[in-house]
Design an enzyme around this catalytic site. Sequence first.
Site, short mmCIF file in Angstrom:
data_model
loop_
_atom_site.label_atom_id
_atom_site.label_comp_id
_atom_site.label_asym_id
_atom_site.label_seq_id
_atom_site.Cartn_x
_atom_site.Cartn_y
_atom_site.Cartn_z
N SER A 30 0.82 -1.21 0.00
CA SER A 30 0.00 0.00 0.00
C SER A 30 0.86 1.27 0.00
CB SER A 30 -0.96 -0.03 1.20
OG SER A 30 -1.82 1.07 1.18
N ASP B 154 -3.09 6.31 -3.12
CA ASP B 154 -1.97 5.62 -2.49
C ASP B 154 -1.42 4.57 -3.45
OD1 ASP B 154 -4.02 3.77 -2.31
OD2 ASP B 154 -3.69 3.29 -0.20
N ASP C 195 -1.49 1.29 -3.90
CA ASP C 195 -2.31 0.24 -4.53
C ASP C 195 -3.67 0.77 -4.96
OD1 ASP C 195 -3.04 0.54 -1.84
OD2 ASP C 195 -3.69 -1.53 -1.63
N ASP D 99 -6.33 1.92 -3.58
CA ASP D 99 -7.62 1.65 -2.94
C ASP D 99 -8.09 2.84 -2.10
OD1 ASP D 99 -5.80 1.36 -0.87
OD2 ASP D 99 -6.62 -0.54 -0.13
#
Length: 458
Positions: free
Chosen positions: A107, A247, A249, A251
């Site tokens: 992340s 961010d 990733d 999400d």
Amino acid sequence: MAIEHTAETLKSVIKAYDVRGVVGETIDEDFVRVAGAAFAHILRKEGETRIAVGHDMRPSSPSLSEAFAEGAASQGLDVTLLGLTSTDELYFVAGTQRCAGAMFTASHNPAQYNGIKLCRAGATPVSTDTGLGEIARMILEGVPDFGGEPGVVDKHDALDEYAAYLRELVPVPTGRTLVVAVDAANGMAGMTVPAVLGKLDIDIRPLYFELDGTFPNHEANPLDPKNLVDLQKFTVEQGADIGLAFDGDADRCFVVDERGEAVSPSAITALIATRTLAQHPGATIIHNLITSRAVPEIIEEHGGTAVRTRVGHSYIKAQMAQHSALFGGEHSAHYYFSEFFNADSGLVAALHVLAALAEQDGPLSALMQEYDRYAASGEINSEVADQAAATQRVVDAFADRAETVDTLDGVTVQLKDSKAWFNVRASNTEPLLRLNAEAPTKEEVDALTSEILAIIRA
């Protein structure tokens, strides 16, 4: 040399709802291969037959995801390698294909980290209590042998299907061509944003779209204000109507307005809640206990039912399912949607904000005014040796001024004769106390924050 773990060291890697560590120090290909076999063993016993595996743009991600796939296949599970994927794209596959999923990402963490987010069929999250604890036990004790045929490993690119699904989920009206500045932070949004937004009536102004898991420009952590500075400047320079920051990733999505001012995730939660309630009167909306008190106020003013929960995606998703909630929001810019398998998606949230902005002629700053009612401290961390003792000092100091004290997640104190409140909660993995405070004015919240920090850090 293989990484050796004890029960104690494994706790620093297999956390409450994901796996995360430093590549070469606490996780490597051998480790994730065993983790893949362990997860597959659990899934196979439950009747599952397939798992989808995706990865982000970190240098270590391709080899780690392939090792995990080898481990899963060795236990008889078929594996679909998705290649480069955002976390919410993996959830899309797990939801629409009704298969388990594993996403390799750390992340927002720096480049030396990597990890795994696991879910079951339908994108149901896996936590310590629902699988991660069992995986940890098998890593220490060994995965039972499987005597059957190994699973088949194939490949599939789901990007176009995912993009079409999102555009249908939240239509953005035509007629107002929005100029949208986007900071992908060299993360997966550099791939997913063009795929999703590129076919809409939107003029995308890209910043750091090159996929680069070494993060050459800034950390992919927009929760830290220093990582929003480039987007804030870029949004104003481009004359954009809105700025979006993702961010690593993709999400999570953070928003800045046309002036380059950051928009509170609580205000975004309230905006999306009102849009949801306009379509579904009386719906239940989830919010965690760190979001602004404006969130439940606005939900109730619009005829909805607000349900307060602990911080963390596994808790939010569980409450979404338990209460048949249609939407959930967190202070950290995780937004969850029942139509997206109760999972979080930065781009679904972005589409809601873009749709709301396109439906009227005014600037984003004016649109958001009604949703931003209080001043907040933001999350402030303090390193303390004894978290419990420091928390108790704070509770004791405010005993005479507290109207209520609850312990749903850490300690939340509502002050008497005031709309001011604060929460102090311990980190699960570090010797940190996290403080969030809110009050009607900036002066009040600043004074409250200073007083509490002095007690914590004494």
